[in-house]
Design an enzyme around this catalytic site. Sequence first.
Site, PDB file in Angstrom:
ATOM      1  N   ASP A 153     -21.624  54.834 -34.562  1.00 15.57           N
ATOM      2  CA  ASP A 153     -20.919  55.512 -35.502  1.00 15.57           C
ATOM      3  C   ASP A 153     -19.554  55.238 -35.014  1.00 15.57           C
ATOM      4  OD1 ASP A 153     -20.962  56.904 -32.709  1.00 15.57           O
ATOM      5  OD2 ASP A 153     -22.192  57.973 -32.934  1.00 15.57           O
ATOM      6  N   SER A 154     -18.459  56.598 -34.889  1.00 13.42           N
ATOM      7  CA  SER A 154     -17.133  55.886 -34.145  1.00 13.42           C
ATOM      8  C   SER A 154     -17.034  55.392 -33.166  1.00 13.42           C
ATOM      9  CB  SER A 154     -16.640  57.444 -34.676  1.00 13.42           C
ATOM     10  OG  SER A 154     -16.557  58.147 -33.840  1.00 13.42           O
TER      11      SER A 154
END
Length: 356
Positions: A153-154
């Site tokens: 993810d981020s």
Amino acid sequence: MTGARGPDRALGRAALSLAFAALLLGGADAPGRAVPAYAIGGERADAAGWRAFGWPGAWFEGRFRGTAIDLRVDAPTQWLRLRVDGAEVGLLKAPGRHVARLRGLPAGDHVIRLEQVTEARGAGSRFGGFFASGATVPLAPRAARPVVEFIGDSFTVGYGNRLEQARCNDAEVFAATDTGLAFGPLAAARLDMDYRIVAVSGRGMVRNYDGGHPFQAMPDLYDRAVPGVAGDRGAPRPSPALIVVNLGTNDFSTPLRAGEAWADEAALRRAYRARYVAFVGRLHAAHPRARFILMAGPRFAADVDQIAEALRPLRRAVVRFPDLTLAGCNRHPSASDHQALAETVVTTALALKGDS
């Protein structure tokens, strides 16, 4: 704002080390002789030689002998870093289709590399190739190294890692994101491996941040050639020797909303564990020789422990997040946090390799 001027300083140092090489942006005319390129993130070329790319940290690398080299690129929104012999010689921010011309390099053999810096928006970008200019001689690409693939993810993207600021707007996040400084590329360099990043900010294993984009969690996007383009699976990818999965933060970081698919958090956790086991099983079927590192944040570490137990026949290990400052944009890992995350991955990867 900390970190805002880092690329400018790096560009100055690189220019000095490369005898004041000049980088010029020209039009989109077709350049000269092609220099073979090794790519991760843009493996398939169309009939005109353009390769679509958009996964974070996608890169293209070629070798040549001479003092000048050109490349074609079409980047509507993304920032791209250009390196020669490991030194940064340009940060390409101008949107659109260009021929970048690098002149005044020292005579001899060189490695040129183009890297995606920021997170893709929409359909991503296109790479049109490296091209020899004047007396420059194309050389064969270097031998491929083992590949480590980072799925996440981020945190894996490197969201806002160059700016220590509690709250950042979208423009600040975009400008402060540098996947090359995220824990994945840092760990790959330590392990002497090539890296592939398959990550999208806000995505989870079964549920995305705040319940957004249902049915588009990371396992649903994984096979895409470009994350923002549905239906295009792209070319076959190099089979990784190591796969690092970091998914779970977005699944559990916000409360369930009315109308979501899970009755309560216990149901969400069951679905998370079931899909995680199935996803790793799918990856193992495609890459039976790969080892796995499963990263575990504090909100979902117990779930990852159960998942690892269910995957016992595989060569896998669980890595818990080290203590993180989360001083980057919007409480994301800072540059120092990424160094700490990279260290945990490297230590575990070496232990896994030793056990095999």
